[in-house]
Design an enzyme around this catalytic site. Structure first.
Site, PDB file in Angstrom:
ATOM      1  N   GLU A  91       0.819  -1.205   0.000  1.00  0.00           N
ATOM      2  CA  GLU A  91       0.000   0.000   0.000  1.00  0.00           C
ATOM      3  C   GLU A  91       0.860   1.265   0.000  1.00  0.00           C
ATOM      4  O   GLU A  91       1.997   1.261   0.475  1.00  0.00           O
ATOM      5  CB  GLU A  91      -0.926   0.003   1.226  1.00  0.00           C
ATOM      6  CG  GLU A  91      -1.878  -1.187   1.197  1.00  0.00           C
ATOM      7  CD  GLU A  91      -2.853  -1.265   2.363  1.00  0.00           C
ATOM      8  OE1 GLU A  91      -3.599  -2.238   2.420  1.00  0.00           O
ATOM      9  OE2 GLU A  91      -2.855  -0.357   3.219  1.00  0.00           O
ATOM     10  N   CYS A 104       3.471   8.555   1.533  1.00  0.00           N
ATOM     11  CA  CYS A 104       3.980   7.600   2.504  1.00  0.00           C
ATOM     12  C   CYS A 104       4.178   6.283   1.753  1.00  0.00           C
ATOM     13  O   CYS A 104       3.205   5.698   1.266  1.00  0.00           O
ATOM     14  CB  CYS A 104       2.950   7.460   3.627  1.00  0.00           C
ATOM     15  SG  CYS A 104       3.366   6.243   4.873  1.00  0.00           S
ATOM     16  N   CYS A 111       6.456  -7.140   7.202  1.00  0.00           N
ATOM     17  CA  CYS A 111       7.516  -6.621   8.052  1.00  0.00           C
ATOM     18  C   CYS A 111       7.888  -7.702   9.055  1.00  0.00           C
ATOM     19  O   CYS A 111       7.026  -8.423   9.547  1.00  0.00           O
ATOM     20  CB  CYS A 111       7.029  -5.375   8.804  1.00  0.00           C
ATOM     21  SG  CYS A 111       8.321  -4.578   9.795  1.00  0.00           S
ATOM     22  N   CYS A 115       6.056  -5.723  15.709  1.00  0.00           N
ATOM     23  CA  CYS A 115       5.444  -4.846  16.715  1.00  0.00           C
ATOM     24  C   CYS A 115       3.963  -5.239  16.796  1.00  0.00           C
ATOM     25  O   CYS A 115       3.257  -5.220  15.784  1.00  0.00           O
ATOM     26  CB  CYS A 115       5.587  -3.378  16.324  1.00  0.00           C
ATOM     27  SG  CYS A 115       7.306  -2.866  16.079  1.00  0.00           S
ATOM     28  N   CYS A 118       0.966  -3.042  15.350  1.00  0.00           N
ATOM     29  CA  CYS A 118       1.016  -2.595  13.961  1.00  0.00           C
ATOM     30  C   CYS A 118       0.457  -3.680  13.039  1.00  0.00           C
ATOM     31  O   CYS A 118       0.863  -4.843  13.118  1.00  0.00           O
ATOM     32  CB  CYS A 118       2.468  -2.289  13.589  1.00  0.00           C
ATOM     33  SG  CYS A 118       2.714  -1.921  11.848  1.00  0.00           S
ATOM     34  N   GLY A 161       6.593  -2.068   6.181  1.00  0.00           N
ATOM     35  CA  GLY A 161       7.978  -2.537   6.186  1.00  0.00           C
ATOM     36  C   GLY A 161       8.912  -1.698   7.020  1.00  0.00           C
ATOM     37  O   GLY A 161       8.569  -0.605   7.471  1.00  0.00           O
ATOM     38  N   SER A 191      11.760   6.491   8.426  1.00  0.00           N
ATOM     39  CA  SER A 191      11.289   6.123   9.755  1.00  0.00           C
ATOM     40  C   SER A 191      11.771   4.718  10.069  1.00  0.00           C
ATOM     41  O   SER A 191      11.595   3.802   9.273  1.00  0.00           O
ATOM     42  CB  SER A 191       9.758   6.173   9.778  1.00  0.00           C
ATOM     43  OG  SER A 191       9.267   5.801  11.050  1.00  0.00           O
ATOM     44  N   SER A 214      10.808   5.286  15.743  1.00  0.00           N
ATOM     45  CA  SER A 214       9.569   4.879  16.405  1.00  0.00           C
ATOM     46  C   SER A 214       9.901   4.406  17.807  1.00  0.00           C
ATOM     47  O   SER A 214      10.211   3.239  18.022  1.00  0.00           O
ATOM     48  CB  SER A 214       8.898   3.771  15.584  1.00  0.00           C
ATOM     49  OG  SER A 214       8.618   4.259  14.299  1.00  0.00           O
ATOM     50  N   LEU A 215       9.841   5.322  18.734  1.00  0.00           N
ATOM     51  CA  LEU A 215      10.327   5.045  20.088  1.00  0.00           C
ATOM     52  C   LEU A 215       9.240   4.376  20.949  1.00  0.00           C
ATOM     53  O   LEU A 215       9.422   3.288  21.448  1.00  0.00           O
ATOM     54  CB  LEU A 215      10.816   6.359  20.709  1.00  0.00           C
ATOM     55  CG  LEU A 215      11.728   6.254  21.912  1.00  0.00           C
ATOM     56  CD1 LEU A 215      12.978   5.442  21.605  1.00  0.00           C
ATOM     57  CD2 LEU A 215      12.104   7.649  22.422  1.00  0.00           C
ATOM     58  N   CYS A 335      -1.643   5.446  10.216  1.00  0.00           N
ATOM     59  CA  CYS A 335      -0.405   4.811  10.655  1.00  0.00           C
ATOM     60  C   CYS A 335      -0.677   3.444  11.265  1.00  0.00           C
ATOM     61  O   CYS A 335      -1.552   3.302  12.114  1.00  0.00           O
ATOM     62  CB  CYS A 335       0.287   5.659  11.715  1.00  0.00           C
ATOM     63  SG  CYS A 335       0.713   7.264  11.103  1.00  0.00           S
TER      64      CYS A 335
HETATM   65  N1  SAH Z   1       8.971   0.279  10.318  1.00  0.00           N
HETATM   66  C1  SAH Z   1       9.101   1.706  10.353  1.00  0.00           C
HETATM   67  C2  SAH Z   1       8.137   2.454   9.456  1.00  0.00           C
HETATM   68  C3  SAH Z   1       6.704   2.017   9.354  1.00  0.00           C
HETATM   69  S1  SAH Z   1       5.517   2.390  10.561  1.00  0.00           S
HETATM   70  C4  SAH Z   1       8.985   2.199  11.764  1.00  0.00           C
HETATM   71  O1  SAH Z   1       8.706   1.406  12.641  1.00  0.00           O
HETATM   72  O2  SAH Z   1       9.234   3.378  12.004  1.00  0.00           O
HETATM   73  C5  SAH Z   1       5.281   4.117  10.672  1.00  0.00           C
HETATM   74  C6  SAH Z   1       4.895   4.538  12.075  1.00  0.00           C
HETATM   75  O3  SAH Z   1       3.578   4.083  12.444  1.00  0.00           O
HETATM   76  C7  SAH Z   1       5.832   3.991  13.143  1.00  0.00           C
HETATM   77  O4  SAH Z   1       6.133   5.006  14.036  1.00  0.00           O
HETATM   78  C8  SAH Z   1       4.973   2.931  13.804  1.00  0.00           C
HETATM   79  O5  SAH Z   1       5.410   2.617  15.095  1.00  0.00           O
HETATM   80  C9  SAH Z   1       3.629   3.582  13.772  1.00  0.00           C
HETATM   81  N2  SAH Z   1       2.509   2.668  14.012  1.00  0.00           N
HETATM   82  C10 SAH Z   1       2.454   1.339  13.797  1.00  0.00           C
HETATM   83  N3  SAH Z   1       1.253   0.847  14.142  1.00  0.00           N
HETATM   84  C11 SAH Z   1       0.522   1.889  14.602  1.00  0.00           C
HETATM   85  C12 SAH Z   1      -0.806   2.034  15.084  1.00  0.00           C
HETATM   86  N4  SAH Z   1      -1.616   0.981  15.152  1.00  0.00           N
HETATM   87  N5  SAH Z   1      -1.212   3.269  15.451  1.00  0.00           N
HETATM   88  C13 SAH Z   1      -0.399   4.335  15.353  1.00  0.00           C
HETATM   89  N6  SAH Z   1       0.851   4.268  14.887  1.00  0.00           N
HETATM   90  C14 SAH Z   1       1.325   3.064  14.519  1.00  0.00           C
END
Ligand code: SAH
Length: 354
Positions: A91, A104, A111, A115, A118, A161, A191, A214-215, A335
């Site tokens: 996507e 984006c 991936c 996490c 996600c 990813g 990111s 992504s902390l 996101c």
């Molecule tokens: N893998 C990379 C980029 C993709 S995700 C990363 O982790 O940065 C882009 C952002 O969306 C990241 O900050 C991720 O943590 C966040 N994200 C993932 N799932 C989410 C959710 N359900 N709600 C809000 N943000 C989310």
């Protein structure tokens, strides 16, 4: 598998030379400018002979076939679902703001970072995207923006990813976006979940792109649970890599923080984050966003009130923080909601949190 936007300029030169049939050398410029300045398809590059256009189409097919294109209620977010040559799906999300247009892009099919909150992480890893597959997402977005009399100026690697797990292809794409499409490095953001070796490689690279990390948690115990790769690259190592990046590039560093009710939105979380930023002298900008709902994660996002309170707490502790507007929730384009494996039916709309 090659595709139209895969070859670099040199590789395209070699292709044209192999396939010469008496083509003069300026054909390379014409084709390159056709593809990246005019954003033309080979058929539309009418200043080159038809036979060459046909040969380009035959040797360098498009990588993305549109499966779905959905526009959000307000019309300011467009989500594309693409099918790739091997049947995989990814996507792309185009976001139209009053002052800028941002795309984006995805960097992998699925991936491997797992996490739990996600949707892409829930789906697991299939494969890396190629340069051609990444760049084509950007070219199509640029074309779409142009059709609306807008100009695509920003690219964020925040789709499906982990870009730093596919660093080589991501970096070649960054160079193409910069050199050929003419976007400034300041307007390109990578990111990462926090892959320290990837951040270190980025530090060595020439273009000063923005880094977003992504902390989501500022202590290892909580981050291990939210972002499993933290066990391999714990917070102190990550912060050191971020600090080195910042010093090498003088670029903006941001931390992404998806607020999960009762999990990482407490006063103690804000205090820990402020302390962490101070300890590493990191003038980071924190982007707050309430967690978006995904099928495989039961915990909900923080309420808008709590999101504002958390921001105020951070600001009062000297941390630069803003609340990111939640976009595309109504079309599952927000996101963390990108999950191409999900059946795409109009009945699957979820309500936006709150
Ligand atoms: N893998 C990379 C980029 C993709 S995700 C990363 O982790 O940065 C882009 C952002 O969306 C990241 O900050 C991720 O943590 C966040 N994200 C993932 N799932 C989410 C959710 N359900 N709600 C809000 N943000 C989310």
């Amino acid at each position: 598998m090659t595709s139209l936007y895969q070859p670099s300029r040199d590789e395209l030169a070699a292709l044209l030379a192999n396939d010469q049939r008496g083509e003069p050398s300026y054909r390379l410029d014409q084709v390159w400018q056709g593809l990246y300045t005019q954003l033309a398809t080979p058929a539309e590059i009418t200043n080159v002979p038809k036979a060459l256009r046909l040969r380009l189409e035959a040797t360098l097919p498009l990588a993305l076939t549109q499966v779905v294109r959905r526009v959000s209620d307000g019309g300011d977010t467009v989500k594309y679902l693409w099918q790739l040559a091997d049947g995989s799906r990814i996507e792309t999300v185009l976001m139209l703001y009053p002052d800028r247009v941002t795309v984006c892009v995805s960097s992998q099919v699925g991936c491997a970072m797992a996490c739990g909150f996600c949707a892409t992480g829930q789906a697991g890893f299939t494969r890396h995207l190629t340069v051609g597959e990444i760049v084509e997402q950007v070219v199509i977005a640029a074309r779409e923006a142009r059709a609306m009399d807008r100009r695509l100026a920003n690219v964020v690697f925040m789709g499906m990813g982990e870009p730093m797990a596919n660093e080589a292809a991501v970096w070649q794409s960054v160079e193409r976006i910069h050199d050929a499409l003419g976007l400034s490095a300041r307007h390109i953001t990578i990111s990462t979940v926090g892959l320290v070796p990837g951040i270190r490689r980025l530090t060595e690279r020439s273009l000063p792109v923005n880094l977003a990390v992504s902390l989501h948690a500022a202590n290892d115990e909580l981050r291990d649970r939210l972002v499993p790769i933290n066990k391999r690259y714990p917070i102190d190592d990550l912060m050191q890599a971020c600090s080195d990046y910042l010093h090498a590039k003088g670029r903006r560093l941001s931390f992404e923080w998806a607020l999960i009710a009762g999990v990482n939105d407490r006063a103690s979380d804000a205090a820990e984050l402020a302390k962490l930023c101070r300890r590493f002298h990191l003038p980071a900008h924190v982007n707050l966003i309430p967690l978006n709902p995904t099928p495989g994660y039961p915990t909900v996002g923080s309420s808008p009130k709590r999101v504002d309170e958390f921001r105020d707490l951070l600001v009062s502790l000297g941390v630069n923080a803003t609340v990111r507007r939640n976009r595309g929730t109504d079309i599952d384009a927000a996101c963390g909601q990108l999950a191409a494996g999900q059946p795409v039916t109009l009945g699957t709309r979820r309500a936006a949190p709150d």
